[in-house]
Scaffold this motif. Structure first.
Motif, PDB file in Angstrom:
ATOM      1  N   SER A   1       0.827  -1.205   0.000  1.00 34.81           N
ATOM      2  CA  SER A   1       0.000   0.000   0.000  1.00 34.81           C
ATOM      3  C   SER A   1       0.864   1.259   0.000  1.00 34.81           C
ATOM      4  CB  SER A   1      -0.928  -0.003   1.217  1.00 34.81           C
ATOM      5  OG  SER A   1      -1.773   1.126   1.209  1.00 34.81           O
ATOM      6  N   LEU A   2       1.911   1.261   0.817  1.00 36.55           N
ATOM      7  CA  LEU A   2       2.835   2.405   0.815  1.00 36.55           C
ATOM      8  C   LEU A   2       3.511   2.557  -0.541  1.00 36.55           C
ATOM      9  CD1 LEU A   2       4.517   2.045   4.327  1.00 36.55           C
ATOM     10  CD2 LEU A   2       3.055   3.926   3.562  1.00 36.55           C
ATOM     11  N   PHE A   3       3.898   1.435  -1.131  1.00 33.14           N
ATOM     12  CA  PHE A   3       4.545   1.475  -2.448  1.00 33.14           C
ATOM     13  C   PHE A   3       3.606   2.060  -3.496  1.00 33.14           C
ATOM     14  CE2 PHE A   3       5.076  -0.725  -6.554  1.00 33.14           C
ATOM     15  CZ  PHE A   3       6.328  -0.250  -6.908  1.00 33.14           C
ATOM     16  N   PHE A   4       2.355   1.626  -3.504  1.00 36.64           N
ATOM     17  CA  PHE A   4       1.383   2.141  -4.469  1.00 36.64           C
ATOM     18  C   PHE A   4       1.197   3.651  -4.315  1.00 36.64           C
ATOM     19  CE2 PHE A   4      -1.021  -2.154  -4.894  1.00 36.64           C
ATOM     20  CZ  PHE A   4      -0.114  -2.553  -5.856  1.00 36.64           C
TER      21      PHE A   4
ATOM     22  N   PHE B   1      -9.655  -0.574   5.079  1.00 30.55           N
ATOM     23  CA  PHE B   1     -10.032   0.687   5.725  1.00 30.55           C
ATOM     24  C   PHE B   1      -8.884   1.218   6.579  1.00 30.55           C
ATOM     25  CE2 PHE B   1     -14.419  -0.473   4.689  1.00 30.55           C
ATOM     26  CZ  PHE B   1     -14.949   0.770   4.370  1.00 30.55           C
ATOM     27  N   MET B   2      -8.202   0.339   7.273  1.00 25.03           N
ATOM     28  CA  MET B   2      -7.066   0.772   8.091  1.00 25.03           C
ATOM     29  C   MET B   2      -5.933   1.304   7.220  1.00 25.03           C
ATOM     30  SD  MET B   2      -6.963  -2.270  10.940  1.00 25.03           S
ATOM     31  CE  MET B   2      -5.416  -1.642  11.583  1.00 25.03           C
ATOM     32  N   LEU B   3      -5.671   0.628   6.105  1.00 25.44           N
ATOM     33  CA  LEU B   3      -4.608   1.081   5.203  1.00 25.44           C
ATOM     34  C   LEU B   3      -4.959   2.423   4.574  1.00 25.44           C
ATOM     35  CD1 LEU B   3      -3.704  -2.256   3.370  1.00 25.44           C
ATOM     36  CD2 LEU B   3      -2.375  -1.085   5.128  1.00 25.44           C
ATOM     37  N   GLN B   4      -6.238   2.597   4.248  1.00 30.89           N
ATOM     38  CA  GLN B   4      -6.652   3.868   3.647  1.00 30.89           C
ATOM     39  C   GLN B   4      -6.446   5.025   4.615  1.00 30.89           C
ATOM     40  OE1 GLN B   4      -9.456   6.095   4.081  1.00 30.89           O
ATOM     41  NE2 GLN B   4      -8.765   7.270   2.302  1.00 30.89           N
ATOM     42  N   LEU B   5      -6.606   4.757   5.889  1.00 29.78           N
ATOM     43  CA  LEU B   5      -6.448   5.808   6.893  1.00 29.78           C
ATOM     44  C   LEU B   5      -4.988   6.047   7.260  1.00 29.78           C
ATOM     45  CD1 LEU B   5      -9.403   4.883   9.304  1.00 29.78           C
ATOM     46  CD2 LEU B   5      -9.329   6.765   7.656  1.00 29.78           C
ATOM     47  N   THR B   6      -4.156   5.025   7.143  1.00 23.31           N
ATOM     48  CA  THR B   6      -2.783   5.125   7.664  1.00 23.31           C
ATOM     49  C   THR B   6      -1.710   5.270   6.591  1.00 23.31           C
ATOM     50  OG1 THR B   6      -2.645   2.704   7.742  1.00 23.31           O
ATOM     51  CG2 THR B   6      -3.366   3.832   9.743  1.00 23.31           C
ATOM     52  N   THR B   7      -1.934   4.716   5.408  1.00 20.51           N
ATOM     53  CA  THR B   7      -0.873   4.723   4.389  1.00 20.51           C
ATOM     54  C   THR B   7      -1.162   5.647   3.216  1.00 20.51           C
ATOM     55  OG1 THR B   7      -1.833   2.835   3.198  1.00 20.51           O
ATOM     56  CG2 THR B   7      -0.270   2.347   4.961  1.00 20.51           C
TER      57      THR B   7
END
Length: 394
Positions: free
Chosen positions: A36-39, A188-194
């Motif tokens: 997710s960070l890479f994207f 949802f967690m990735l959308q909020l954090t990454t």
């Protein structure tokens, strides 16, 4: 007699091995966060690269939210592929074909993982470089509006494909449902954090052209307060773009309006003054050197023609004379030497380069002639004296 079991067992922590189960969960979660960070960082990197040669690609709020969730959900299901890859490497085989099916599951999980990353990397790098970064690009390919279904289906296909071979070994109905809920929660967690805030890059880009934008806002405010002329949001948005197709068309349309044998409107006059002041690129074509056709704005002789349609003391006449002043200032722009470039703004460097190489000599001669005629005309004595002398080229 050997008892052969044909019925599939239910998938469980015991069948996977407790240690392998938690290692798979941890590896999948770390993979999801990393992907997710890479994207998100790759998207901002390519947006920055496209802004070097074209206008910065700025996503609308709904588009940004959609792609953030797409990256997050896809990262979550790719993390699930890593989890399944680790789970299915256990050595407990209850049926003769379990070894084959588990090897198939391992291969399938890795295949879907790397194929998806390869496809996204290929298209994610080609589109920004070849299309989005090309001068003139004006959202001709709207992925969000035209191909949104592909971005919805891709994570779903990856999720279903990841479980496909597992179901040859185990009964996994409840686990599939639970893993889907976990993927949604993780997304949802990735959308909020990454997710990366695109406003940071937008601010840096706008800082390069802050004088252009400030001048546009200032002139539009004056036009509305002094003349009652207002512009729609689309016109203002195009006016602030650099090299898009709509920006070029706007400049061409304004130039044509001055060439007709009819008076132009006040909003067209205001637009032309702003365009010349910011020295916007107005054409993809280039004629022979010193051809007056290379001049993308209204010709001085056309502005003189327009002055005949209005009273010398009218607001239109005043603004038309301001256009001529902007032309003279552009022609007189001093040269900026390369060792001093960092001390000037993007617009100042662009005007200096254009004044030296892109303004045709016939245009300068025509501008001198129009200036002399206005200086000799007593009707414009109040503001024609403000016309600066036109410097000769070295």
């Amino acid at each position: 007699m050997t008892k052969i079991q044909f019925k599939k067992e239910k998938i469980s922590v015991q069948n996977i091995n407790r240690m392998r189960f938690w290692i798979g969960i941890l590896a999948g979660l770390v993979s999801a966060i990393s992907i997710s960070l890479f994207f998100n960082l790759s998207r901002e990197t390519f947006r920055f690269l496209t802004s070097i040669s074209a206008d910065l690609l700025i996503l609308k709020e709904n588009e940004l939210l959609f792609f953030n969730f797409f990256f997050s959900f896809l990262s979550a299901v790719l993390g699930l592929s890593i989890t399944i890859w680790i789970w299915m490497q256990n050595k407990k085989h209850n049926r003769p074909k379990d070894r084959i099916y588990k090897n198939l599951s391992v291969t399938n999980a890795l295949l879907i993982f790397w194929v998806i990353l390869m496809v996204l990397s290929r298209f994610g790098s080609i589109l920004p470089i070849v299309l989005f970064g090309a001068p003139g690009y004006d959202n001709h390919l709207n992925l969000y509006e035209e191909y949104w279904i592909l971005f919805v289906l891709m994570p779903i296909v990856v999720f279903m494909q990841s479980w496909f071979a597992v179901r040859l070994v185990y009964q996994a109905g409840s686990w599939i449902f639970l893993s889907f809920l976990c993927c949604l929660l993780t997304a949802f967690m990735l959308q909020l954090t990454t997710a990366v805030n695109q406003d940071e890059l937008n601010s840096v880009y706008h800082l390069r052209f802050h004088k252009d934008y400030n001048y546009i806002d200032h002139e539009l405010t004056i036009a509305k307060g002094k003349y009652g002329v207002s512009f729609d949001n689309h016109t203002i948005e195009v006016l602030k773009k650099r090299e898009t197709e709509s920006s070029i068309q706007q400049i061409v349309s304004v130039k044509k309006a001055f060439s007709y044998d009819m008076p132009v409107t006040m909003d067209t006059i205001i637009l032309q003054k702003i365009i010349i002041r910011n020295y916007k690129k107005g054409s993809w074509s280039f004629f022979r050197r010193n051809s007056i056709e290379n001049w993308p704005y209204a010709l001085p002789i056309d502005i003189l023609k327009q002055l005949d349609y209005f009273d010398p003391n009218s607001n239109q006449a005043i603004e038309l004379c301001d256009i001529l002043k902007e032309m003279i200032d552009l022609v007189n722009t001093p040269e900026i030497h390369w060792e001093e470039c960092q001390n000037f703004t993007e617009t100042e460097r662009r005007r200096s380069f254009g004044a030296k190489y892109h303004i045709p000599d016939p245009l300068i001669e025509q501008l001198k002639d129009v200036r002399e005629r206005l200086l000799e005309d007593d009707r414009y004595a109040d503001f024609s004296n403000d016309f600066n002398a036109i410097n000769d080229r070295e």
